[in-house]
Design a protein around this motif. Structure first.
Motif, PDB file in Angstrom:
ATOM      1  N   PHE A  93       5.498   7.226  12.762  1.00 38.56           N
ATOM      2  CA  PHE A  93       6.270   6.284  11.772  1.00 38.56           C
ATOM      3  C   PHE A  93       7.700   6.426  12.124  1.00 38.56           C
ATOM      4  N   HIS A 183      -2.874   0.366  18.097  1.00 44.37           N
ATOM      5  CA  HIS A 183      -1.493   0.096  17.355  1.00 44.37           C
ATOM      6  C   HIS A 183      -0.866  -1.049  17.800  1.00 44.37           C
ATOM      7  N   PHE A 187      -0.163  -2.944  14.258  1.00 45.15           N
ATOM      8  CA  PHE A 187       1.215  -3.239  13.688  1.00 45.15           C
ATOM      9  C   PHE A 187       1.440  -4.731  14.099  1.00 45.15           C
ATOM     10  N   TYR A 190      -0.325  -6.910  11.255  1.00 41.68           N
ATOM     11  CA  TYR A 190      -0.004  -6.782  10.157  1.00 41.68           C
ATOM     12  C   TYR A 190       1.304  -7.415   9.702  1.00 41.68           C
ATOM     13  N   ALA A 214      -3.337  -5.307   5.547  1.00 42.10           N
ATOM     14  CA  ALA A 214      -3.252  -4.194   6.252  1.00 42.10           C
ATOM     15  C   ALA A 214      -4.793  -3.757   6.611  1.00 42.10           C
ATOM     16  N   LEU A 285      -0.858   2.451   5.754  1.00 44.67           N
ATOM     17  CA  LEU A 285       0.315   1.614   6.177  1.00 44.67           C
ATOM     18  C   LEU A 285       1.199   1.326   4.782  1.00 44.67           C
ATOM     19  N   TYR A 288       2.785   4.382   3.118  1.00 44.82           N
ATOM     20  CA  TYR A 288       3.757   4.655   3.921  1.00 44.82           C
ATOM     21  C   TYR A 288       5.188   3.974   3.306  1.00 44.82           C
ATOM     22  N   GLU A 289       4.871   2.658   3.396  1.00 45.21           N
ATOM     23  CA  GLU A 289       5.984   1.568   3.072  1.00 45.21           C
ATOM     24  C   GLU A 289       6.268   1.976   1.573  1.00 45.21           C
TER      25      GLU A 289
END
Length: 300
Positions: A93, A183, A187, A190, A214, A285, A288-289
């Motif tokens: 990240f 990925h 990403f 998403y 997600a 995800l 993490y946010e």
């Protein structure tokens, strides 16, 4: 290529690393059993070797592993992921955030292609750190008779196969390809879907929205990359016949699997992979946010 904004405005790097690491640790603990199931299904062939059990699907694999090996066997091979995945996720990240300014492709703000490309490049770089741990993990997960100790597996692989592409780095090309494709989709989907779906005012509804998006993005990325993941597991895991290397290179493994087991075999483990990575990716995800936003709000 010009950078569209001042990179000195970025938040401190340790926020991104810490947020990614904590999110990764939570995801590993919760979803590792599904990783064991996925690996077992992907490495099995069309017939049983040495009298081993054949799994008809994720539920059948769960039941048989639990019945014949015990509940704790569903967490076989968890030590390597805990050792590497937590800092790896943090590093991924961090690299993802660092790379985004370089992939705007002339746009004033990040686009879904920006996120997809930055995520893909970060995942390719992490592959070279992770590959030895993946080889050890899959070896542990594939072994049915008893729980193999991590250091014993490492010493055995180094002694018999070395550090290179026959040993701890076997399957590196498959892992790089799998990570790049997954990925890019993860990403990219998403952020594309998140931009389309309206953001609700209520924080709870917004959380549910992000989790669902997600999870969908993870599932779509699984479909894109499952064939490469199957090849990776077969190359990195124990070979069907002892003393004979059947699976060595990515394209060759895919061709052999298709020729011997048919088209459907290229998607082996897709159900378990979606069950594992769909909610797991959503948790990773979104966690993490939220952790990243929390750290920024506390100005740590």
């Amino acid at each position: 290529m010009g950078i569209p904004f001042d990179v000195t405005d970025r938040p401190p790097a340790h926020w991104q690393f810490l947020a990614g690491g904590l999110a990764g640790f939570i995801e590993i603990i919760c979803f590792h059993p599904l990783d064991v199931v996925k690996t077992r299904i992907q490495i099995q062939g069309s017939r049983s070797y040495r009298g081993e059990l054949i799994y008809s699907g994720p539920l059948d694999a769960f039941v048989k592993i639990y019945r014949y090996e015990g509940l704790s066997s569903l967490w076989k091979g968890i030590v390597p992921p805990i050792c590497v995945e937590t800092p790896k996720r943090g590093g991924k990240f961090l690299m993802y955030e660092l790379f985004k300014p370089y992939f705007h492709f002339g746009a004033p703000q990040p686009t879904p292609l920006t996120h997809a490309t930055a995520g893909s490049v970060a995942a390719i770089l992490e592959s070279f750190l992770v590959n030895p741990f993946e080889v050890v993990k899959i070896t542990q997960q594939a072994y049915r008779e008893k729980r193999l100790k991590t250091l014993s597996v490492v010493k055995y692989i180094i002694k018999h196969d070395g550090y290179g592409i026959r040993g701890l780095y076997r399957g590196i090309t498959a892992l790089v390809a799998r990570n790049a494709v997954f990925h890019f989709g993860f990403f990219g989907f998403y952020n594309a879907i998140k931009d389309i779906v309206p953001r609700p005012q209520d924080s709870t509804h917004d959380f549910i929205r992000k989790v669902m998006i997600a999870g969908l993005a993870s599932s779509l990325a699984c479909v894109m990359s499952v064939t490469l993941d199957m090849a990776k597991c077969r190359i990195q895991g124990p070979q069907p016949v002892k003393g004979e290397v059947k699976y060595r290179w990515t394209i060759n493994t895919i061709q052999t699997t298709f020729r011997e087991e048919g088209f459907r075999a290229l998607f082996k483990g897709l159900g378990a992979m979606i069950m594992r990575v769909g909610p797991g990716g959503a948790m990773l995800l979104v966690s993490y946010e939220y952790i990243f936003e929390f750290l920024k709000s506390k100005n740590m």
